[in-house]
Design an enzyme around this catalytic site. Sequence first.
Site, PDB file in Angstrom:
ATOM      1  N   SER A  21       1.008  -1.095   0.204  1.00 26.12           N
ATOM      2  CA  SER A  21      -0.073   0.052  -0.004  1.00 26.12           C
ATOM      3  C   SER A  21       0.973   1.086   0.173  1.00 26.12           C
ATOM      4  O   SER A  21       1.941   1.233   0.429  1.00 26.12           O
ATOM      5  CB  SER A  21      -0.762  -0.143   1.306  1.00 26.12           C
TER       6      SER A  21
HETATM    7  N1  SAM Z   1      -1.218  -3.802   3.603  1.00 23.48           N
HETATM    8  C1  SAM Z   1      -0.302  -4.627   2.565  1.00 23.48           C
HETATM    9  C2  SAM Z   1       1.101  -4.101   2.890  1.00 23.48           C
HETATM   10  O1  SAM Z   1       1.287  -2.966   3.515  1.00 23.48           O
HETATM   11  O2  SAM Z   1       1.695  -5.034   2.075  1.00 23.48           O
HETATM   12  C3  SAM Z   1      -0.895  -4.719   1.593  1.00 23.48           C
HETATM   13  C4  SAM Z   1      -2.275  -5.048   1.398  1.00 23.48           C
HETATM   14  S1  SAM Z   1      -2.646  -5.330  -0.250  1.00 23.48           S
HETATM   15  C5  SAM Z   1      -3.262  -3.812  -0.726  1.00 23.48           C
HETATM   16  C6  SAM Z   1      -4.240  -6.372   0.166  1.00 23.48           C
HETATM   17  C7  SAM Z   1      -4.014  -7.847   0.430  1.00 23.48           C
HETATM   18  O3  SAM Z   1      -5.256  -8.483   0.908  1.00 23.48           O
HETATM   19  C8  SAM Z   1      -3.286  -8.746  -0.627  1.00 23.48           C
HETATM   20  O4  SAM Z   1      -2.020  -9.264  -0.250  1.00 23.48           O
HETATM   21  C9  SAM Z   1      -4.437  -9.862  -0.775  1.00 23.48           C
HETATM   22  O5  SAM Z   1      -3.981 -10.982  -1.281  1.00 23.48           O
HETATM   23  C10 SAM Z   1      -4.904  -9.685   0.409  1.00 23.48           C
HETATM   24  N2  SAM Z   1      -6.313 -10.189   0.239  1.00 23.48           N
HETATM   25  C11 SAM Z   1      -7.438 -10.084  -0.374  1.00 23.48           C
HETATM   26  N3  SAM Z   1      -8.421 -10.691  -0.206  1.00 23.48           N
HETATM   27  C12 SAM Z   1      -8.193 -11.346   1.147  1.00 23.48           C
HETATM   28  C13 SAM Z   1      -9.145 -12.415   1.857  1.00 23.48           C
HETATM   29  N4  SAM Z   1     -10.066 -12.674   1.759  1.00 23.48           N
HETATM   30  N5  SAM Z   1      -8.474 -12.637   3.110  1.00 23.48           N
HETATM   31  C14 SAM Z   1      -7.284 -12.243   3.427  1.00 23.48           C
HETATM   32  N6  SAM Z   1      -6.313 -11.565   2.605  1.00 23.48           N
HETATM   33  C15 SAM Z   1      -6.970 -11.029   1.675  1.00 23.48           C
END
Ligand code: SAM
Length: 214
Positions: free
Chosen positions: A64
């Site tokens: 992010s």
């Molecule tokens: N905050 C993180 C960072 O600082 O790197 C970035 C997060 S990224 C924008 C969103 C994350 O949510 C991804 O790694 C994705 O695989 C995960 N994600 C999506 N759907 C999900 C779910 N149902 N359960 C858990 N994780 C999920």
Amino acid sequence: MDDTYKHKGLRKKLAAEIAARGISDDQVLNAIASVPRHLFMDTAFLAFAYQDKAFPIDAGQTISQPFTVAYQSELLQVEKGDKVLEIGTGSGYQTSVLIEMGAKVYTIERQKTLYDKARHFLPSLGYNPKMFYGDGYKGLPSFAPFDKVIVTAGAPFIPEDLTKQLRVGGIMVIPVGNDKGQVMTTIIRTSENSFEKTELENFRFVPLLGDKAW
Ligand code: SAM
């Protein structure tokens, strides 16, 4: 890869830029100035690590934007020792910022490659969240209640399983919307059966995937 004085200087500058954009919580700004973001990124993007931008990581996901991480972290109003549930570990950068702020973090990731990477990488930096591979829509009922819940992917709706895992007085921060954009939303559990919802600014996250994803 080292964490040099140059990196530390770039982080301080990044924290100052984020402060200039309206983040005023010192705990958040200190965490941004402390977590070595360049170590969380693929080598191809190292030169951009301290720009205020999101960048690709494995599995088609993103680390992010630092402003977004700071914005969500400020809304959470973390107090030392807070038990925080994070949905979407990704690179673990947001996780590490929360740990720097004094939170005990429980984090769930749905992509196995990212989960495996974070599981080995975060402890090497001294960050030791409890990490889970699975579907964040369900939360972690056996570890509930949580003081705070943060969702770091765009959710098509507010998952009831997650609101139920907040303690009374607890805060959830979640971007809600569709693939075009989401509204940052806070939910405060005001009593056993009541919740107060506030809608804030627009953001654009990768989607929260699962059975019920858009
Ligand atoms: N905050 C993180 C960072 O600082 O790197 C970035 C997060 S990224 C924008 C969103 C994350 O949510 C991804 O790694 C994705 O695989 C995960 N994600 C999506 N759907 C999900 C779910 N149902 N359960 C858990 N994780 C999920």
